[in-house]
Motif scaffolding. Structure first.
Motif, PDB file in Angstrom:
ATOM      1  N   PRO A   1      -8.224  14.045   2.789  1.00 15.68           N
ATOM      2  CA  PRO A   1      -9.600  14.292   2.330  1.00 15.68           C
ATOM      3  C   PRO A   1      -9.927  13.494   1.073  1.00 15.68           C
ATOM      4  CG  PRO A   1      -8.513  16.361   2.933  1.00 15.68           C
ATOM      5  CD  PRO A   1      -7.455  15.298   2.988  1.00 15.68           C
ATOM      6  N   GLY A   2     -11.085  12.847   1.065  1.00 13.77           N
ATOM      7  CA  GLY A   2     -11.530  12.078  -0.089  1.00 13.77           C
ATOM      8  C   GLY A   2     -10.916  10.707  -0.220  1.00 13.77           C
ATOM      9  N   ALA A   3     -10.178  10.252   0.797  1.00 18.59           N
ATOM     10  CA  ALA A   3      -9.474   8.969   0.697  1.00 18.59           C
ATOM     11  C   ALA A   3     -10.428   7.793   0.567  1.00 18.59           C
ATOM     12  CB  ALA A   3      -8.565   8.775   1.911  1.00 18.59           C
ATOM     13  N   GLU A   4     -11.580   7.864   1.220  1.00 16.26           N
ATOM     14  CA  GLU A   4     -12.512   6.732   1.194  1.00 16.26           C
ATOM     15  C   GLU A   4     -12.972   6.428  -0.233  1.00 16.26           C
ATOM     16  OE1 GLU A   4     -16.518   5.116   3.511  1.00 16.26           O
ATOM     17  OE2 GLU A   4     -15.823   7.187   3.790  1.00 16.26           O
ATOM     18  N   GLU A   5     -13.157   7.472  -1.039  1.00 12.67           N
ATOM     19  CA  GLU A   5     -13.578   7.265  -2.420  1.00 12.67           C
ATOM     20  C   GLU A   5     -12.440   6.744  -3.279  1.00 12.67           C
ATOM     21  OE1 GLU A   5     -14.217  10.095  -0.705  1.00 12.67           O
ATOM     22  OE2 GLU A   5     -16.296   9.537  -0.269  1.00 12.67           O
ATOM     23  N   ARG A   6     -11.198   7.080  -2.915  1.00 12.05           N
ATOM     24  CA  ARG A   6     -10.056   6.679  -3.744  1.00 12.05           C
ATOM     25  C   ARG A   6      -9.617   5.249  -3.483  1.00 12.05           C
ATOM     26  NH1 ARG A   6      -8.399  11.990  -2.351  1.00 12.05           N
ATOM     27  NH2 ARG A   6      -7.003  11.186  -0.750  1.00 12.05           N
ATOM     28  N   PHE A   7      -9.851   4.732  -2.281  1.00 14.53           N
ATOM     29  CA  PHE A   7      -9.416   3.375  -1.967  1.00 14.53           C
ATOM     30  C   PHE A   7     -10.340   2.373  -2.642  1.00 14.53           C
ATOM     31  CE2 PHE A   7      -6.393   5.052   0.812  1.00 14.53           C
ATOM     32  CZ  PHE A   7      -5.604   4.034   1.319  1.00 14.53           C
ATOM     33  N   ALA A   8      -9.739   1.435  -3.372  1.00 12.37           N
ATOM     34  CA  ALA A   8     -10.522   0.450  -4.111  1.00 12.37           C
ATOM     35  C   ALA A   8     -11.148  -0.591  -3.188  1.00 12.37           C
ATOM     36  CB  ALA A   8      -9.655  -0.237  -5.160  1.00 12.37           C
ATOM     37  N   GLU A   9     -10.515  -0.839  -2.052  1.00 10.39           N
ATOM     38  CA  GLU A   9     -11.010  -1.869  -1.133  1.00 10.39           C
ATOM     39  C   GLU A   9     -11.430  -1.225   0.176  1.00 10.39           C
ATOM     40  OE1 GLU A   9      -8.762  -5.526  -0.900  1.00 10.39           O
ATOM     41  OE2 GLU A   9      -7.543  -4.892  -2.605  1.00 10.39           O
ATOM     42  N   ALA A  10     -12.688  -1.415   0.551  1.00 11.04           N
ATOM     43  CA  ALA A  10     -13.215  -0.829   1.778  1.00 11.04           C
ATOM     44  C   ALA A  10     -12.465  -1.337   3.003  1.00 11.04           C
ATOM     45  CB  ALA A  10     -14.705  -1.132   1.909  1.00 11.04           C
ATOM     46  N   ALA A  11     -12.036  -2.623   2.963  1.00  9.35           N
ATOM     47  CA  ALA A  11     -11.322  -3.198   4.102  1.00  9.35           C
ATOM     48  C   ALA A  11      -9.990  -2.487   4.322  1.00  9.35           C
ATOM     49  CB  ALA A  11     -11.094  -4.692   3.880  1.00  9.35           C
ATOM     50  N   ASP A  12      -9.304  -2.131   3.230  1.00  8.28           N
ATOM     51  CA  ASP A  12      -8.043  -1.404   3.364  1.00  8.28           C
ATOM     52  C   ASP A  12      -8.267  -0.045   4.003  1.00  8.28           C
ATOM     53  OD1 ASP A  12      -6.446  -3.371   2.400  1.00  8.28           O
ATOM     54  OD2 ASP A  12      -6.176  -2.519   0.398  1.00  8.28           O
ATOM     55  N   TYR A  13      -9.310   0.640   3.562  1.00  8.32           N
ATOM     56  CA  TYR A  13      -9.609   1.951   4.135  1.00  8.32           C
ATOM     57  C   TYR A  13      -9.952   1.831   5.614  1.00  8.32           C
ATOM     58  CZ  TYR A  13     -11.890   6.388   5.091  1.00  8.32           C
ATOM     59  OH  TYR A  13     -12.230   7.580   5.646  1.00  8.32           O
ATOM     60  N   ARG A  14     -10.764   0.847   5.965  1.00  6.02           N
ATOM     61  CA  ARG A  14     -11.162   0.647   7.356  1.00  6.02           C
ATOM     62  C   ARG A  14      -9.959   0.305   8.233  1.00  6.02           C
ATOM     63  NH1 ARG A  14     -14.211  -3.262   6.503  1.00  6.02           N
ATOM     64  NH2 ARG A  14     -12.746  -4.901   7.086  1.00  6.02           N
ATOM     65  N   ASP A  15      -9.140  -0.645   7.788  1.00 10.12           N
ATOM     66  CA  ASP A  15      -7.986  -1.055   8.577  1.00 10.12           C
ATOM     67  C   ASP A  15      -6.974   0.080   8.698  1.00 10.12           C
ATOM     68  OD1 ASP A  15      -9.193  -3.501   8.719  1.00 10.12           O
ATOM     69  OD2 ASP A  15      -7.900  -4.460   7.225  1.00 10.12           O
ATOM     70  N   GLY A  16      -6.789   0.825   7.606  1.00 10.12           N
ATOM     71  CA  GLY A  16      -5.826   1.910   7.619  1.00 10.12           C
ATOM     72  C   GLY A  16      -6.223   3.038   8.559  1.00 10.12           C
ATOM     73  N   THR A  17      -7.487   3.431   8.514  1.00  7.37           N
ATOM     74  CA  THR A  17      -7.930   4.516   9.396  1.00  7.37           C
ATOM     75  C   THR A  17      -7.853   4.101  10.859  1.00  7.37           C
ATOM     76  OG1 THR A  17     -10.214   3.783   9.001  1.00  7.37           O
ATOM     77  CG2 THR A  17      -9.416   5.630   7.691  1.00  7.37           C
ATOM     78  N   GLU A  18      -8.166   2.845  11.154  1.00  8.94           N
ATOM     79  CA  GLU A  18      -8.067   2.371  12.538  1.00  8.94           C
ATOM     80  C   GLU A  18      -6.616   2.376  13.006  1.00  8.94           C
ATOM     81  OE1 GLU A  18      -8.521   1.245  16.257  1.00  8.94           O
ATOM     82  OE2 GLU A  18     -10.125   1.905  14.901  1.00  8.94           O
ATOM     83  N   LEU A  19      -5.693   1.956  12.123  1.00 11.22           N
ATOM     84  CA  LEU A  19      -4.274   1.954  12.471  1.00 11.22           C
ATOM     85  C   LEU A  19      -3.778   3.375  12.734  1.00 11.22           C
ATOM     86  CD1 LEU A  19      -1.749   0.153  12.756  1.00 11.22           C
ATOM     87  CD2 LEU A  19      -1.293   0.606  10.337  1.00 11.22           C
ATOM     88  N   VAL A  20      -4.195   4.320  11.926  1.00 14.45           N
ATOM     89  CA  VAL A  20      -3.776   5.715  12.106  1.00 14.45           C
ATOM     90  C   VAL A  20      -4.371   6.280  13.392  1.00 14.45           C
ATOM     91  CG1 VAL A  20      -3.931   8.047  11.168  1.00 14.45           C
ATOM     92  CG2 VAL A  20      -3.369   6.136   9.666  1.00 14.45           C
ATOM     93  N   ARG A  21      -5.620   5.957  13.686  1.00 11.70           N
ATOM     94  CA  ARG A  21      -6.222   6.428  14.948  1.00 11.70           C
ATOM     95  C   ARG A  21      -5.450   5.899  16.141  1.00 11.70           C
ATOM     96  NH1 ARG A  21     -11.462   6.044  12.320  1.00 11.70           N
ATOM     97  NH2 ARG A  21     -11.578   3.827  12.880  1.00 11.70           N
ATOM     98  N   ARG A  22      -5.059   4.636  16.077  1.00  5.57           N
ATOM     99  CA  ARG A  22      -4.278   4.061  17.174  1.00  5.57           C
ATOM    100  C   ARG A  22      -2.931   4.752  17.299  1.00  5.57           C
ATOM    101  NH1 ARG A  22      -2.076  -2.206  17.528  1.00  5.57           N
ATOM    102  NH2 ARG A  22      -0.868  -1.921  19.450  1.00  5.57           N
ATOM    103  N   PHE A  23      -2.308   5.033  16.161  1.00 10.00           N
ATOM    104  CA  PHE A  23      -1.013   5.723  16.182  1.00 10.00           C
ATOM    105  C   PHE A  23      -1.138   7.106  16.821  1.00 10.00           C
ATOM    106  CE2 PHE A  23       1.467   8.927  13.757  1.00 10.00           C
ATOM    107  CZ  PHE A  23       2.705   8.670  14.322  1.00 10.00           C
ATOM    108  N   ARG A  24      -2.182   7.838  16.456  1.00 10.83           N
ATOM    109  CA  ARG A  24      -2.343   9.191  17.000  1.00 10.83           C
ATOM    110  C   ARG A  24      -2.648   9.179  18.491  1.00 10.83           C
ATOM    111  NH1 ARG A  24      -5.540  11.608  11.706  1.00 10.83           N
ATOM    112  NH2 ARG A  24      -3.654  12.294  10.603  1.00 10.83           N
TER     113      ARG A  24
END
Length: 326
Positions: free
Chosen positions: A29-52
Motif C-alpha cells: 500500500p502506498g508504493a506508487e507515492e514512495r517510488f521516485a521513478e514512475a517507470a520503476d513502479y510501472r515495470d515492477g507492478t507488471e512483473l509482479v502481476r505476471r508472476f502471480r
C-alpha cells in the motif's frame, strides 16, 4: 518464466511482498507515492502481476536457514518448512560492501542502499543536510531518487578515480548495446546537475565527525581539505555478491572472460575446463542467478516435480551457476 513453462515452482522470499531489490515492496500500500521513478513502479507492478499469473507458489517472509542436496529448511513465522527440490535456483542478489572509515559508526551515517530501502518501503527521507559519498552503482541512483522526491542534497562526494574513465573507454562499443541503461545513467547525472548539487570528484580521506552524532563531513578533493555540515551521510562503497548459500553447497566462484563470475564445481573438486563463456558446473541442479555488480533481485528457491528444468536438459549452460557482476 519457469512456472509459465508448466513446472511446479515455489518462490521463497525473505521480504513481505514480491519485487526483489529493485522493485522492493512495489505492490505494498502506498508504493506508487514512495517510488521516485514512475517507470520503476510501472515495470515492477507488471512483473509482479505476471508472476502471480504464472501459478508459482509464493512464500513471503520466509528465511532459509539450511540448504543441502535436494532439501531446503526454512522458517516462516513459527512454522518450519521442509522443502524437497530436484532443482534449486539461488537468487539472493548482492549486498553493499561495508567500508570502514573514521566516524563510520556515528548515528547519522548509513549505507546509501539502506537509505534507498527506507524510502521505498516506508517513505522515510534522511534528515538534512544530506551528503552522499563513495563510488559504485548506487551513488547517483540514490542521489537521483532523493532529488526526484524533492529532497535537497548538500553535496555528492565521488571517490571514483579519474583513471577509471580511461579504463572504461574500450568497453564503450559493447556498452552501447545496452543503450537504454546508459541513457538512464545519464538521466541520473542530469538530475544531480539540474538540482545544483555540488559534486566533488576524485575525493579521498572522508571522515564523519561529531560528538554524539554526525555533525560534519571532512574530506580531501584533489589535495584540498573541505568540511561540510551534515546531519546524514549516505555512503556507498560498491557491492559484493551474497555467496553464503552457494558456499554452503560447496560451489566455488571463478572469474571467467570479460570479468564474468560463475560458480563451478565437479564432484571431486577438480578445476573444470571451460571454453569461452560456457560454464561447466559440479553444482548439479544448482544455479545461482545472483549478481555481483549493478542492482540485484530478491531471493528464490525452485521446486519441480516434472523431471528437472527442461531447458537445462537441453544444454548444460542453459541455467549456469552464475554471479555476473551487480
Amino acid at each position: 518464466v519457469i512456472a509459465e513453462s508448466g513446472l511446479e515452482v515455489v518462490l521463497v522470499d525473505e521480504q513481505a511482498f514480491p519485487g526483489g531489490q529493485i522493485y522492493r515492496h512495489v505492490t505494498a500500500p502506498g508504493a506508487e507515492e514512495r517510488f521516485a521513478e514512475a517507470a520503476d513502479y510501472r515495470d515492477g507492478t507488471e512483473l509482479v502481476r505476471r508472476f502471480r499469473r504464472s501459478g508459482a507458489e509464493y512464500l513471503p517472509e520466509t528465511t532459509v536457514w539450511f540448504l543441502e542436496q535436494d532439501r531446503i529448511l526454512a522458517s516462516r513465522g513459527e512454522e518450519v518448512l521442509d522443502l524437497r527440490a530436484r532443482n534449486v535456483i539461488i537468487a539472493v542478489g548482492a549486498m553493499e560492501r561495508p567500508v570502514p572509515f573514521r566516524g563510520w559508526t556515528l548515528p547519522g551515517v548509513m549505507n546509501a542502499g539502506a537509505g534507498d530501502i527506507l524510502l521505498k518501503t516506508a517513505g522515510l527521507l534522511p534528515e538534512t543536510p544530506v551528503v552522499l559519498a563513495g563510488s559504485g552503482p548506487l551513488l547517483y541512483l540514490v542521489a537521483s531518487h532523493l532529488i526526484r522526491k524533492g529532497h535537497p542534497l548538500a553535496a555528492v562526494l565521488d571517490q571514483t578515480p579519474p583513471s577509471n574513465m580511461l579504463k572504461a573507454a574500450p568497453h564503450l562499443p559493447a556498452g552501447l548495446l545496452g543503450l537504454p541503461l546508459l541513457l538512464r545513467g545519464l538521466s541520473m547525472l542530469n538530475d544531480v546537475r539540474k538540482s545544483g548539487t555540488p559534486v566533488y570528484r576524485d575525493v579521498s580521506g572522508i571522515e564523519a565527525q561529531g560528538a554524539d552524532r554526525l555533525e560534519r563531513v571532512s574530506f580531501f578533493c584533489k589535495g584540498t581539505a573541505h568540511t561540510l555540515e551534515a546531519a546524514t551521510l549516505l555512503y556507498h562503497g560498491g557491492v559484493i555478491p551474497r555467496t553464503h548459500m552457494a558456499n554452503a553447497l560447496g560451489c566455488a566462484p571463478a572469474v571467467l572472460d570479460r570479468g564474468l563470475r560463475r560458480l563451478r564445481q565437479d564432484g571431486a573438486g577438480r578445476r573444470v575446463r571451460r571454453r569461452g563463456l560456457q560454464p561447466r558446473t559440479r553444482c548439479r541442479r544448482r544455479w545461482d542467478s545472483g549478481r555481483t555488480g549493478g542492482s540485484g533481485r530478491g531471493g528464490a528457491a525452485g521446486r519441480h516435480r516434472a523431471g528437472g528444468i527442461q531447458a537445462a536438459q537441453r544444454t548444460p549452460a542453459a541455467f549456469p551457476c552464475r554471479t555476473d557482476g551487480i
